[in-house]
Motif scaffolding. Sequence first.
Motif, PDB file in Angstrom:
ATOM      1  N   GLY A 141       0.795  -1.224   0.000  1.00  7.91           N
ATOM      2  CA  GLY A 141       0.000   0.000   0.000  1.00  7.91           C
ATOM      3  C   GLY A 141       0.822   1.265   0.000  1.00  7.91           C
ATOM      4  O   GLY A 141       0.292   2.352  -0.240  1.00  7.91           O
ATOM      5  N   ASP A 142       2.138   1.140   0.267  1.00  6.47           N
ATOM      6  CA  ASP A 142       2.986   2.328   0.216  1.00  6.47           C
ATOM      7  C   ASP A 142       3.107   2.811  -1.217  1.00  6.47           C
ATOM      8  O   ASP A 142       3.270   2.022  -2.150  1.00  6.47           O
ATOM      9  N   ASP A 143       3.022   4.110  -1.377  1.00  3.06           N
ATOM     10  CA  ASP A 143       3.257   4.707  -2.690  1.00  3.06           C
ATOM     11  C   ASP A 143       4.744   4.976  -2.805  1.00  3.06           C
ATOM     12  O   ASP A 143       5.237   5.993  -2.328  1.00  3.06           O
ATOM     13  N   GLN A 144       5.438   4.061  -3.407  1.00  2.00           N
ATOM     14  CA  GLN A 144       6.884   4.185  -3.494  1.00  2.00           C
ATOM     15  C   GLN A 144       7.253   4.964  -4.736  1.00  2.00           C
ATOM     16  O   GLN A 144       7.013   4.533  -5.862  1.00  2.00           O
ATOM     17  N   ALA A 145       7.813   6.147  -4.529  1.00  2.00           N
ATOM     18  CA  ALA A 145       8.249   6.963  -5.653  1.00  2.00           C
ATOM     19  C   ALA A 145       9.416   6.285  -6.347  1.00  2.00           C
ATOM     20  O   ALA A 145      10.207   5.580  -5.730  1.00  2.00           O
ATOM     21  N   PRO A 146       9.542   6.473  -7.683  1.00  2.00           N
ATOM     22  CA  PRO A 146      10.677   5.887  -8.386  1.00  2.00           C
ATOM     23  C   PRO A 146      11.989   6.317  -7.743  1.00  2.00           C
ATOM     24  O   PRO A 146      12.168   7.471  -7.381  1.00  2.00           O
ATOM     25  N   SER A 147      12.872   5.389  -7.562  1.00  2.00           N
ATOM     26  CA  SER A 147      14.140   5.657  -6.890  1.00  2.00           C
ATOM     27  C   SER A 147      15.279   5.613  -7.884  1.00  2.00           C
ATOM     28  O   SER A 147      15.278   4.819  -8.826  1.00  2.00           O
ATOM     29  N   GLN A 148      16.270   6.478  -7.687  1.00  4.03           N
ATOM     30  CA  GLN A 148      17.450   6.415  -8.525  1.00  4.03           C
ATOM     31  C   GLN A 148      18.094   5.033  -8.447  1.00  4.03           C
ATOM     32  O   GLN A 148      18.610   4.530  -9.433  1.00  4.03           O
ATOM     33  N   GLU A 149      18.028   4.426  -7.292  1.00  5.32           N
ATOM     34  CA  GLU A 149      18.644   3.123  -7.119  1.00  5.32           C
ATOM     35  C   GLU A 149      17.962   2.069  -7.971  1.00  5.32           C
ATOM     36  O   GLU A 149      18.533   1.055  -8.297  1.00  5.32           O
ATOM     37  N   ALA A 150      16.684   2.307  -8.317  1.00  6.79           N
ATOM     38  CA  ALA A 150      15.928   1.310  -9.063  1.00  6.79           C
ATOM     39  C   ALA A 150      16.035   1.503 -10.561  1.00  6.79           C
ATOM     40  O   ALA A 150      15.505   0.724 -11.321  1.00  6.79           O
ATOM     41  N   ALA A 151      16.704   2.545 -11.021  1.00  8.17           N
ATOM     42  CA  ALA A 151      16.746   2.849 -12.444  1.00  8.17           C
ATOM     43  C   ALA A 151      18.034   2.320 -13.058  1.00  8.17           C
ATOM     44  O   ALA A 151      19.101   2.888 -12.863  1.00  8.17           O
ATOM     45  N   PRO A 152      17.970   1.202 -13.832  1.00  9.14           N
ATOM     46  CA  PRO A 152      19.185   0.648 -14.414  1.00  9.14           C
ATOM     47  C   PRO A 152      19.737   1.542 -15.505  1.00  9.14           C
ATOM     48  O   PRO A 152      18.999   2.229 -16.189  1.00  9.14           O
ATOM     49  N   ASP A 153      21.046   1.540 -15.672  1.00  7.15           N
ATOM     50  CA  ASP A 153      21.714   2.330 -16.691  1.00  7.15           C
ATOM     51  C   ASP A 153      22.867   1.498 -17.207  1.00  7.15           C
ATOM     52  O   ASP A 153      23.843   1.268 -16.510  1.00  7.15           O
ATOM     53  N   MET A 154      22.748   1.011 -18.457  1.00  7.64           N
ATOM     54  CA  MET A 154      23.737   0.087 -18.977  1.00  7.64           C
ATOM     55  C   MET A 154      25.119   0.720 -19.092  1.00  7.64           C
ATOM     56  O   MET A 154      26.127   0.032 -19.115  1.00  7.64           O
ATOM     57  N   SER A 155      25.190   2.065 -19.141  1.00 10.68           N
ATOM     58  CA  SER A 155      26.498   2.698 -19.232  1.00 10.68           C
ATOM     59  C   SER A 155      27.339   2.427 -17.998  1.00 10.68           C
ATOM     60  O   SER A 155      28.557   2.536 -18.034  1.00 10.68           O
ATOM     61  N   SER A 156      26.676   2.065 -16.891  1.00 10.38           N
ATOM     62  CA  SER A 156      27.427   1.803 -15.667  1.00 10.38           C
ATOM     63  C   SER A 156      28.242   0.530 -15.766  1.00 10.38           C
ATOM     64  O   SER A 156      29.116   0.276 -14.949  1.00 10.38           O
ATOM     65  N   THR A 157      27.975  -0.327 -16.779  1.00  9.71           N
ATOM     66  CA  THR A 157      28.743  -1.544 -16.941  1.00  9.71           C
ATOM     67  C   THR A 157      29.994  -1.319 -17.774  1.00  9.71           C
ATOM     68  O   THR A 157      30.802  -2.215 -17.928  1.00  9.71           O
ATOM     69  N   LEU A 158      30.152  -0.120 -18.347  1.00 13.55           N
ATOM     70  CA  LEU A 158      31.303   0.170 -19.183  1.00 13.55           C
ATOM     71  C   LEU A 158      32.471   0.679 -18.360  1.00 13.55           C
ATOM     72  O   LEU A 158      32.270   1.373 -17.365  1.00 13.55           O
ATOM     73  N   PRO A 159      33.695   0.395 -18.776  1.00 17.62           N
ATOM     74  CA  PRO A 159      34.846   0.982 -18.092  1.00 17.62           C
ATOM     75  C   PRO A 159      34.794   2.499 -18.156  1.00 17.62           C
ATOM     76  O   PRO A 159      34.204   3.069 -19.062  1.00 17.62           O
TER      77      PRO A 159
END
Length: 291
Positions: free
Chosen positions: A263-281
């Motif tokens: 029932g909690d309205d959980q706002a989108p979190s930065q932690e939950a947003a994947p970004d494939m660029s983070s896998t690059l050197p």
Amino acid sequence: MVKFGTPLERAGWKFDGDKFQCRLIHEVDNFGRFVLRRHAGHPLSLALEADWLPGQGIDAEFSLQKPGWQPSSPDVAHHYSAHWQQSQARLVGAGEPFLQALELGWNWQVDLGDQLGQQWRVSSANVQGQSAALEMRQCLNQLLPMSYEQVRRLEIRYSSGGVEPAFGAADNIHAAAAYVQADARINKVLVDGHTDSDGDSLSNLVLSRTRADEIAARLVAAGVPAAKIEIRGHGERFPLVSNGSAAGRAKNRRVTIRLVMAGDDQAPSQEAAPDMSSTLPKILNAQESGE
């Protein structure tokens, strides 16, 4: 001085409690009530409540008194001072002596006085108080270590490059697991791993996931259903503070445990947003961004 107390034939103690709160109530005729209470994660407190007294300007002195039938003569054993605020005088963190006194058959007393010289004395009556105190003690022994407000977001710290959590992590993991098992409304446990900016991005991503996996495994071992856990590793993304100092990097090396209630309205979190660029050197990230 106006005195208040409940006649012995009508005196009683009401207990109610669970893993989230323990409470003991004693009604005082024509005045209000004593309430000995402890919430999970908070100290034991004692309050004298009445909704007919003015909201301020009253001093209260709590004391413990031996009843006349005990071998030693009655005398005041302890004094605790408080101020009347919002229809009550409350002692926070000083409730234990009053519970012990109840177990011994002693009575509670509060002397009240205002700036105009009016005085009131409110006394308890220890009728079946010892059995009620036993129920209270049993409740306190099974109380959860933290409240939802305290446990809903926890952070576990790490040394540079380490996968072993810092000292004290076990207590947080135990508290989170205990709360999830006690409250059926918790339907999700988010475990997010983070690193500082030392090293290359890909290694940090792997390290953050390793940390998160290890904490999740400890939660499962402590009784959290694996199906409720979501694990993510974010590497050096989403720092709490700048990585420009040793103190900042220490804060950014973390795993967060977050409990989500139905029932909690959980706002989108930065932690939950994947970004494939983070896998690059880092060198490739710099090239793609034109740096």
